[in-house]
Design an enzyme around this catalytic site. Structure first.
Site, PDB file in Angstrom:
ATOM      1  N   ASP A   1      15.101  -8.695 -21.424  1.00 51.15           N
ATOM      2  CA  ASP A   1      15.603  -8.933 -22.781  1.00 51.15           C
ATOM      3  C   ASP A   1      16.199 -10.323 -22.942  1.00 51.15           C
ATOM      4  OD1 ASP A   1      14.772  -6.452 -23.494  1.00 51.15           O
ATOM      5  OD2 ASP A   1      16.754  -5.630 -23.951  1.00 51.15           O
TER       6      ASP A   1
ATOM      7  N   SER B   1      16.753   4.053 -12.688  1.00 52.75           N
ATOM      8  CA  SER B   1      18.190   3.954 -12.931  1.00 52.75           C
ATOM      9  C   SER B   1      18.697   2.518 -12.841  1.00 52.75           C
ATOM     10  CB  SER B   1      18.920   4.867 -11.940  1.00 52.75           C
ATOM     11  OG  SER B   1      20.264   5.045 -12.304  1.00 52.75           O
TER      12      SER B   1
ATOM     13  N   LYS C   1      14.674   6.784 -15.671  1.00 52.78           N
ATOM     14  CA  LYS C   1      15.928   7.514 -15.498  1.00 52.78           C
ATOM     15  C   LYS C   1      17.035   6.681 -16.128  1.00 52.78           C
ATOM     16  CE  LYS C   1      19.587   9.400 -13.331  1.00 52.78           C
ATOM     17  NZ  LYS C   1      20.973   8.920 -13.373  1.00 52.78           N
TER      18      LYS C   1
END
Length: 458
Positions: free
Chosen positions: A309, A298, A323
């Site tokens: 990224d 999460s 998740k």
């Protein structure tokens, strides 16, 4: 009650439910209208069944409990993270997000209708007793956990500080259940731990994301800077089960100059959002390594995905839990709460975290001690450690991009059998060095940072 009157009441209930759902979730009215007839028929069937149960069941039935059970049953067909919370359970959730509650300190989920440990929280009674990811909690006290709701399990595991709770655990390889008695304690409010591994190379571990996580992280980083120039930082998110979204965004924002940190996409426009980096924070230019593993879930996956990224950190470790869904907490007039999965998380490049997780830049397998089960294969085939992940949970939702896509994982290297050694007293510094060398993921991170510093690369 006459049939026509009964149908009228049911119709009014159906309309009321549709209107309520529309106000909460901003559904398009035409969509609701198209399914109204099916809703009438389903509610009528439910009403008939409830009436038959009330009239014919062997014992008197509490209608409120029966309806509440129906609501819970409906939500369990959606996904593992949607649930109905009774007023007292809703209050518990509100307390938990502030990071001050008493219990045993584990993140749990339901797998195959059995309560299963996702990860123990460091520094808690569960961690001290050696509970591991994948342990199945078969009983709490004398109560079996099969088909027990998550909120009910949480309620039973929590209690006053100093009180005892006994759980029956099954772990792969154990012939019998093992009873473990834990003494409840205050679960640590501070979710950040830090230390200096070597001069210039600090280490900060985020245990979970609570209300004070960003404040604690910045303070730890500031204190470490006072001990000397930072040449490289290790941020440890291993076995971090997640927590508050805003805290994960703020942690990522410490290192990201500009652009998207994370986005959410749902069925309706109101669930679509983007969280951007702010330009009013001091940014750090030293290289960063983030450690992740199968227990990183999460909010910790949001941080790892954003830094990866934006090329602000090198991610080292094992494939994360996966998740990547958003739960919206909707308060009800009765004081109860509805936890409903309403959207998916996406990294800045548009990758869905859900059921896939984050693939590290450098894959370093987790130690076999974290293995939760072994794949059943022929004796001739090599057995590969398997870890509990989102995709293993019943009714989990897909990733929203290509639900057939699966992430490849590097096979862990077979471990060598440890040689027997005579223990001799060692200094604190030598002991810490030995601890680092035993942690292959941490050791790799420290070696990489030293290499980056030597060659001047970021």
């Amino acid at each position: 009650m006459k049939s026509s009157t009964k149908r009228s009441v049911i119709k009014n209930i159906a309309v009321s439910l549709c209107v309520l759902a529309g106000s909460l979730l901003a559904w398009n009215y035409s969509t609701v209208t198209a399914t109204t007839q099916d809703t009438y028929e389903s509610l009528e069937a439910f009403s008939k069944i409830l009436s038959l149960v009330q009239e014919n069941y062997v014992e008197e039935v509490d209608s409120q409990k029966a309806i509440e059970g129906a609501i819970k049953g409906m939500l369990t067909t959606l996904d593992p993270h949607s649930s109905y919370m009774k007023p007292e359970d809703f209050k518990e959730l509100q307390v938990e997000t502030q990071g001050s509650f008493t219990g045993i300190g584990i993140e749990i989920t339901m797998k195959d209708n059995i309560l299963t440990v996702v990860s123990p929280i460091e520094g808690t009674p569960a961690f001290a007793k050696g509970l591991k990811a994948g342990d199945k909690i078969v009983k709490i006290g004398e109560e079996p956990t099969q088909d027990m709701s998550l909120m009910e399990a949480v309620k039973r595991l929590r209690g006053p500080k100093g009180s005892e709770v006994t759980i029956s655990i099954h772990r792969k390889g154990w012939p019998d259940l093992k009873e473990i008695t834990l003494i409840r304690d205050i679960i640590p409010i501070h979710s950040v731990k830090s230390k200096l591994l070597e001069p210039g190379y600090p280490y900060i571990r985020i245990i979970n994301f609570q209300a004070q996580t960003t404040t604690d992280f910045k303070k730890a980083l500031s204190d470490l800077e006072k001990q000397g120039k930072i040449k490289g930082l290790i941020v440890d998110l291993r076995n971090n089960p997640g927590g508050l979204l805003d805290q994960s965004v703020k942690i990522a924002d410490i290192f990201i100059d500009e652009g998207v940190i994370v986005s959410t996409k749902g069925r309706i426009k109101e669930q679509n959002s983007m969280f951007y980096a702010r330009d009013n924070n001091a940014k750090y230019k030293f290289p960063v390594v983030v450690l992740v593993n199968e227990g990183s879930a999460s909010a910790s996956e949001i941080v790892a995905g954003a830094l990866q990224d934006h090329k602000k950190a090198v991610i080292i470790g094992a494939q994360t839990f996966g998740k990547g869904s958003v739960q919206t907490i909707i308060p009800m007039d009765s004081g109860a709460g509805l936890r409903l999965t309403t959207a998916r998380y996406y990294t800045p490049s548009g990758r869905s975290i859900q059921a896939t997780g984050i693939t590290p830049d450098i894959i370093v397998p987790s130690p076999a001690s974290l293995t939760v089960e072994q794949d059943e294969k022929d004796d001739e085939q090599e057995k590969k450690p398997k870890y509990l992940r989102e995709k293993d949970l019943k009714h989990h939702i897909g990733n929203g991009l290509n639900d057939d896509v699966t992430q490849k994982e590097e096979k862990p290297k077979p471990e060598e059998k440890p040689k027997t050694k005579v223990k001799t007293p060692v200094s604190k510094e030598k002991q810490e060095a030995e601890d680092i060398s035993k942690d292959q993921q941490l050791s790799t991170a420290l070696t990489l940072l030293k290499g980056l510093n030597v060659f001047g690369k970021k």
